[in-house]
Structure formats: structure tokens, C-alpha cells
Enzyme design. Structure first.
Site, PDB file in Angstrom:
ATOM      1  N   ASP A  65      -1.779  -1.030   5.735  1.00  0.00           N
ATOM      2  CA  ASP A  65      -2.037  -0.505   7.071  1.00  0.00           C
ATOM      3  C   ASP A  65      -3.531  -0.428   7.394  1.00  0.00           C
ATOM      4  OD1 ASP A  65      -2.599   1.564   5.312  1.00  0.00           O
ATOM      5  OD2 ASP A  65      -1.783   3.116   6.617  1.00  0.00           O
ATOM      6  N   GLU A 120       1.416   8.640   6.197  1.00  0.00           N
ATOM      7  CA  GLU A 120       0.010   9.027   6.197  1.00  0.00           C
ATOM      8  C   GLU A 120      -0.098  10.332   6.959  1.00  0.00           C
ATOM      9  OE1 GLU A 120      -3.424   9.348   5.192  1.00  0.00           O
ATOM     10  OE2 GLU A 120      -2.960   7.224   4.889  1.00  0.00           O
ATOM     11  N   GLN A 177      -6.838   5.874  -4.650  1.00  0.00           N
ATOM     12  CA  GLN A 177      -6.670   7.326  -4.760  1.00  0.00           C
ATOM     13  C   GLN A 177      -8.019   7.969  -5.061  1.00  0.00           C
ATOM     14  OE1 GLN A 177      -3.897   9.084  -3.936  1.00  0.00           O
ATOM     15  NE2 GLN A 177      -3.159   7.090  -3.258  1.00  0.00           N
ATOM     16  N   ARG A 226     -11.202  -0.823  -6.539  1.00  0.00           N
ATOM     17  CA  ARG A 226     -10.905  -0.199  -5.249  1.00  0.00           C
ATOM     18  C   ARG A 226     -10.803  -1.247  -4.146  1.00  0.00           C
ATOM     19  NH1 ARG A 226     -10.899   4.697  -2.849  1.00  0.00           N
ATOM     20  NH2 ARG A 226     -11.582   4.783  -0.684  1.00  0.00           N
ATOM     21  N   ASP A 250       0.868  -1.159   0.000  1.00  0.00           N
ATOM     22  CA  ASP A 250       0.000   0.000   0.000  1.00  0.00           C
ATOM     23  C   ASP A 250       0.915   1.222   0.000  1.00  0.00           C
ATOM     24  OD1 ASP A 250      -2.398   1.552   0.293  1.00  0.00           O
ATOM     25  OD2 ASP A 250      -1.965   1.720   2.430  1.00  0.00           O
ATOM     26  N   ARG A 251       0.421   2.346  -0.447  1.00  0.00           N
ATOM     27  CA  ARG A 251       1.272   3.536  -0.549  1.00  0.00           C
ATOM     28  C   ARG A 251       1.273   4.360   0.739  1.00  0.00           C
ATOM     29  NH1 ARG A 251       0.059   8.642  -4.375  1.00  0.00           N
ATOM     30  NH2 ARG A 251      -0.839   9.346  -2.407  1.00  0.00           N
ATOM     31  N   ASP A 252       0.130   4.960   1.060  1.00  0.00           N
ATOM     32  CA  ASP A 252       0.050   5.897   2.182  1.00  0.00           C
ATOM     33  C   ASP A 252       0.022   5.143   3.512  1.00  0.00           C
ATOM     34  OD1 ASP A 252      -0.200   7.589   0.044  1.00  0.00           O
ATOM     35  OD2 ASP A 252      -2.272   8.149   0.432  1.00  0.00           O
TER      36      ASP A 252
END
Length: 161
Positions: free
Chosen positions: A128, A16, A53, A102, A8-10
Site C-alpha cells: 500500500d 492500518e 517494523q 528495510r 505487506d502487512r499493515d
């Protein structure tokens, strides 16, 4: 077949903020991310980022904003000789329109698995949130749920045995 770490990115790669991460100037990398990916790379893993996103659908930011952050991420890791094989994002949000990509749905993961010939039995999805875990499980991956912005070095022993 390749073995992969889906991230995952954020909250996993970049910090975050509690608000949407869409400005390059606000982008900060999570502690330990470089050392973690170096170790995983040395153990034969490739890296693919999977991220919702939904701020795009909500009109908060644009595809271009997302692409600029993704370029920053790729360039940052490249400076450490770490390749990010792919970054796949879903621009939709349930409050605007439903979609199959999503998270917690698994279409982004399934596309990446097929595109990059990934061995799901040797691969992990690190996120997360519970929706990350659900998406990873739907795609047949092993999953690791971390606390947002936690140092991934704390989880290496779950992957490298």
C-alpha cells in the site's frame, strides 16, 4: 519453483491504524482478505508477508510484540486452511540506523525468494505504499499498489488472468 504472493502487512492484511500496529487487541483484518487468499491459494500461490517494523528500533514496541501479532495472523489464516509460508520483518528504522533490509530496499524479498525457491516471473508483491512497489521491482517481482485497507478482491483480476 513456487509462485508466490508477497504481501505487506499493515494496510494490506491487517488494517492500518495510522499509528503503529503492535497490539494484538488492536489487530483487525482487512475486508476480503480471506476470500482473496483462498482464491489465490486455489490458483497455486503461496503467501509470504514482508513488513517493516521500525517501531522496534525506535523503542515503541518489541520483537515479542511483533511475534504475537504474526502468530495471530498465522493462526487466523490457518483456521481457513490458508498457510502463511513465512513472515519476514525488518526491525530497523532510518532515523536510528540504516540497513539493507528495510523497504524500499529488497533484501527481505531476495532472502525469501532464495529460501522458498520462488519463480519471480509468476509472483507478485502487493503493498500500500510506493516503498513496497520499489522493493518489489528491485527484486524482479510484478507489483500491485493498493490503497491502505482496500479489499484485495478488487485486484484479483490483475493476478488471475
Amino acid at each position: 519453483m513456487e509462485k508466490a504472493i508477497f504481501l505487506d502487512r499493515d494496510g494490506v492484511i491487517i488494517k492500518e491504524r495510522g499509528k503503529y500496529n503492535y497490539k494484538v487487541a488492536h489487530t483487525k483484518f482487512v475486508n476480503g482478505i480471506v476470500e482473496t487468499l483462498e482464491t489465490l491459494k486455489n490458483n497455486g500461490y503461496i503467501f509470504i508477508i514482508i513488513t517493516n517494523q521500525g517501531g522496534i528500533a525506535k523503542g515503541i514496541y518489541t520483537h515479542q510484540d511483533v511475534k504475537e501479532i504474526h502468530k495471530l495472523i498465522k493462526d487466523f489464516f490457518s483456521s481457513f486452511h490458508i498457510a502463511i509460508k513465512d513472515i519476514i520483518y525488518c526491525p530497523h528504522h532510518d532515523s536510528v540506523s540504516k540497513c539493507l533490509c528495510r523497504k524500499p530496499d529488497s533484501l527481505m524479498l531476495e532472502k525469501a525468494i532464495a529460501k522458498h525457491d520462488i519463480d519471480i516471473t509468476e509472483s507478485y508483491f502487493i503493498g500500500d505504499s510506493q516503498r513496497d512497489v520499489e522493493a518489489g521491482r528491485k527484486a524482479g517481482l510484478q507489483t500491485i499498489k493498493i490503497e491502505p485497507n482496500d479489499n484485495l478482491l478488487n485486484y484479483l483480476n490483475e493476478i488471475i488472468k
